[in-house]
Design a protein around this motif. Structure first.
Motif, PDB file in Angstrom:
ATOM      1  N   LEU A   1       0.661  -1.074   0.061  1.00  0.00           N
ATOM      2  CA  LEU A   1       0.007   0.076   0.065  1.00  0.00           C
ATOM      3  C   LEU A   1       0.943   1.270  -0.039  1.00  0.00           C
ATOM      4  O   LEU A   1       1.973   1.104   0.463  1.00  0.00           O
ATOM      5  CB  LEU A   1      -0.801  -0.037   1.401  1.00  0.00           C
ATOM      6  CG  LEU A   1      -2.086  -1.008   1.271  1.00  0.00           C
ATOM      7  CD1 LEU A   1      -2.590  -0.913   2.733  1.00  0.00           C
ATOM      8  CD2 LEU A   1      -2.936  -0.903   0.197  1.00  0.00           C
ATOM      9  N   GLN A   2       0.340   2.245  -0.439  1.00  0.00           N
ATOM     10  CA  GLN A   2       1.095   3.588  -0.469  1.00  0.00           C
ATOM     11  C   GLN A   2       1.100   4.178   0.947  1.00  0.00           C
ATOM     12  O   GLN A   2       0.432   3.944   1.929  1.00  0.00           O
ATOM     13  CB  GLN A   2       0.182   4.628  -1.480  1.00  0.00           C
ATOM     14  CG  GLN A   2       0.307   4.453  -2.665  1.00  0.00           C
ATOM     15  CD  GLN A   2      -0.706   5.499  -3.566  1.00  0.00           C
ATOM     16  OE1 GLN A   2      -1.321   6.131  -2.954  1.00  0.00           O
ATOM     17  NE2 GLN A   2      -0.368   5.421  -4.764  1.00  0.00           N
ATOM     18  N   ASP A   3       2.322   4.703   1.200  1.00  0.00           N
ATOM     19  CA  ASP A   3       2.385   5.436   2.566  1.00  0.00           C
ATOM     20  C   ASP A   3       1.293   5.923   3.170  1.00  0.00           C
ATOM     21  O   ASP A   3       0.949   5.866   4.317  1.00  0.00           O
ATOM     22  CB  ASP A   3       3.777   6.314   2.601  1.00  0.00           C
ATOM     23  CG  ASP A   3       5.122   5.521   2.454  1.00  0.00           C
ATOM     24  OD1 ASP A   3       4.896   4.380   2.127  1.00  0.00           O
ATOM     25  OD2 ASP A   3       6.051   6.125   2.509  1.00  0.00           O
TER      26      ASP A   3
ATOM     27  N   TRP B   1       8.816  -1.080   6.645  1.00  0.00           N
ATOM     28  CA  TRP B   1       7.934  -0.560   7.615  1.00  0.00           C
ATOM     29  C   TRP B   1       8.841   0.257   8.459  1.00  0.00           C
ATOM     30  O   TRP B   1       8.429   0.972   9.491  1.00  0.00           O
ATOM     31  CB  TRP B   1       7.159  -1.533   8.593  1.00  0.00           C
ATOM     32  CG  TRP B   1       6.358  -2.110   7.674  1.00  0.00           C
ATOM     33  CD1 TRP B   1       5.950  -3.101   6.771  1.00  0.00           C
ATOM     34  CD2 TRP B   1       4.888  -1.871   7.741  1.00  0.00           C
ATOM     35  NE1 TRP B   1       4.827  -3.315   6.362  1.00  0.00           N
ATOM     36  CE2 TRP B   1       3.978  -2.657   6.910  1.00  0.00           C
ATOM     37  CE3 TRP B   1       4.067  -0.965   8.873  1.00  0.00           C
ATOM     38  CZ2 TRP B   1       2.740  -2.333   7.006  1.00  0.00           C
ATOM     39  CZ3 TRP B   1       2.701  -0.525   8.502  1.00  0.00           C
ATOM     40  CH2 TRP B   1       2.087  -1.663   7.858  1.00  0.00           C
ATOM     41  N   ARG B   2      10.275  -0.026   8.349  1.00  0.00           N
ATOM     42  CA  ARG B   2      11.168   0.514   9.323  1.00  0.00           C
ATOM     43  C   ARG B   2      11.064   2.189   9.665  1.00  0.00           C
ATOM     44  O   ARG B   2      11.175   2.648  10.760  1.00  0.00           O
ATOM     45  CB  ARG B   2      12.735   0.507   8.796  1.00  0.00           C
ATOM     46  CG  ARG B   2      13.869   0.652   9.917  1.00  0.00           C
ATOM     47  CD  ARG B   2      14.974   0.348   9.149  1.00  0.00           C
ATOM     48  NE  ARG B   2      16.196   0.765  10.249  1.00  0.00           N
ATOM     49  CZ  ARG B   2      17.556   0.639  10.265  1.00  0.00           C
ATOM     50  NH1 ARG B   2      17.828   0.030   9.030  1.00  0.00           N
ATOM     51  NH2 ARG B   2      18.036   0.991  11.132  1.00  0.00           N
TER      52      ARG B   2
ATOM     53  N   MET C   1       4.296   9.889   9.546  1.00  0.00           N
ATOM     54  CA  MET C   1       3.116  10.197   9.955  1.00  0.00           C
ATOM     55  C   MET C   1       2.561  11.304  10.222  1.00  0.00           C
ATOM     56  O   MET C   1       3.252  12.032  11.065  1.00  0.00           O
ATOM     57  CB  MET C   1       2.700   9.197  11.115  1.00  0.00           C
ATOM     58  CG  MET C   1       2.713   7.363  10.716  1.00  0.00           C
ATOM     59  SD  MET C   1       2.173   6.605  12.184  1.00  0.00           S
ATOM     60  CE  MET C   1       0.453   7.316  12.558  1.00  0.00           C
ATOM     61  N   PRO C   2       1.589  11.810   9.508  1.00  0.00           N
ATOM     62  CA  PRO C   2       0.900  13.022   9.874  1.00  0.00           C
ATOM     63  C   PRO C   2       0.081  13.075  11.025  1.00  0.00           C
ATOM     64  O   PRO C   2      -0.451  14.005  11.457  1.00  0.00           O
ATOM     65  CB  PRO C   2       0.394  13.465   8.616  1.00  0.00           C
ATOM     66  CG  PRO C   2      -0.248  12.093   7.946  1.00  0.00           C
ATOM     67  CD  PRO C   2       0.625  11.162   8.244  1.00  0.00           C
ATOM     68  N   TYR C   3      -0.286  11.861  11.695  1.00  0.00           N
ATOM     69  CA  TYR C   3      -0.811  11.890  12.731  1.00  0.00           C
ATOM     70  C   TYR C   3      -0.344  11.243  13.849  1.00  0.00           C
ATOM     71  O   TYR C   3       0.064  10.171  14.039  1.00  0.00           O
ATOM     72  CB  TYR C   3      -2.304  10.572  12.383  1.00  0.00           C
ATOM     73  CG  TYR C   3      -2.872  10.683  11.010  1.00  0.00           C
ATOM     74  CD1 TYR C   3      -3.926  11.812  10.711  1.00  0.00           C
ATOM     75  CD2 TYR C   3      -2.454   9.915  10.137  1.00  0.00           C
ATOM     76  CE1 TYR C   3      -4.332  11.766   9.502  1.00  0.00           C
ATOM     77  CE2 TYR C   3      -2.963   9.823   8.753  1.00  0.00           C
ATOM     78  CZ  TYR C   3      -3.910  11.010   8.291  1.00  0.00           C
ATOM     79  OH  TYR C   3      -4.460  11.019   7.308  1.00  0.00           O
ATOM     80  N   LEU C   4      -0.498  12.067  15.045  1.00  0.00           N
ATOM     81  CA  LEU C   4       0.107  11.644  16.284  1.00  0.00           C
ATOM     82  C   LEU C   4      -0.767  11.318  17.428  1.00  0.00           C
ATOM     83  O   LEU C   4      -1.456  12.395  17.806  1.00  0.00           O
ATOM     84  CB  LEU C   4       1.297  12.767  16.554  1.00  0.00           C
ATOM     85  CG  LEU C   4       2.241  13.055  15.756  1.00  0.00           C
ATOM     86  CD1 LEU C   4       3.114  14.375  16.157  1.00  0.00           C
ATOM     87  CD2 LEU C   4       3.046  11.962  15.170  1.00  0.00           C
TER      88      LEU C   4
END
Length: 241
Positions: free
Chosen positions: A21-23, A48-49, A55-58
């Motif tokens: 899948l795309q990032d 996955w490293r 990630m834009p979600y924290l």
């Protein structure tokens, strides 16, 4: 080939599908779990490293840790390990408690606001007394803001004003469209007109919810917004001094 071999082959194929899948899609999937668990996926494979670093979600929660120093160290490592070119789309802070945790919350928010955060959701336990930093109320990128107390009844909020969120100046959030406040104290400071609309500088606000909120120092809470289409007000009270 027996059934066990079939299952193994299917599991491998499923894993490959997910990894292919795309990032952006992987980030969206990981957004439903805490950042601690998202980072743990980095051991799955080389693919996955470093996924978590962009990630834009924290999503930070005190529940993932037992001691404040470890939580603080983890937050620092996460923020310093992220790709600094990646903006922060949303931040969720849950179950933050205790005076010292406010410092960590401010650290996360300061980082997020410097990376053009669009959505902030903060939910704290009732043992907190939280005063948010001024930059929260002058963001040029924030579109959605939710401030709530967890596990705190309306009666407790009404009779324990020291255990609510506090904001001390008129908010200037020009792109904010959704605001949800539950168990929040809105204070009028010495530099604010006591008759001014608290949200008057949130010109694009469309959805406003005030629940179990307390106003202090205002002669009245004025809400006059040109684009407001959904308004919910429940158990809002206050004093003019």
């Amino acid at each position: 080939m027996d059934s066990s071999d079939d299952k193994k082959r299917m599991n491998v194929e499923d894993d490959d599908r997910l990894s292919s899948l795309q990032d952006e899609l992987i980030h969206k999937i990981l957004s439903f779990i805490g950042i601690k668990h998202a980072i743990q996926t980095s051991v799955l494979s080389s693919r996955w490293r470093f996924i978590w670093t962009s990630m834009p979600y924290l999503n930070f929660s005190w529940d993932d840790f037992y001691e404040l120093p470890k939580f603080s160290e983890f937050v620092t490592r996460v923020l310093s390990g992220r790709n600094s070119q990646t903006e922060v789309s949303s931040v969720k802070l849950s179950n933050f408690r205790g005076t010292d945790s406010d410092v960590i919350a401010e650290q996360i928010m300061k980082y997020a606001f410097s990376h053009n955060i669009q959505q902030l959701d903060v939910a704290c336990l009732p043992k907190n007394h939280v005063e948010f930093p001024p930059f929260l109320f002058s963001s040029r990128s924030l579109k959605h803001l939710s401030l709530t107390k967890e596990n705190f009844s309306a009666f407790q909020r009404r009779h324990s004003s020291s255990y609510v969120f506090k904001a001390t100046s008129t908010w200037e959030l020009p792109v904010l469209t959704t605001l949800y406040l539950d168990g929040v104290t809105l204070c009028c400071d010495d530099n604010t007109d006591k008759c001014i609309g608290f949200f008057s500088k949130c010109a694009n606000l469309k959805n406003l919810t005030l629940k179990s909120c307390y106003t202090k120092g205002f002669k009245g809470l004025s809400i006059c917004l040109p684009l407001l289409s959904n308004l919910t007000v429940e158990d809002v009270y206050g004093s003019s001094s």
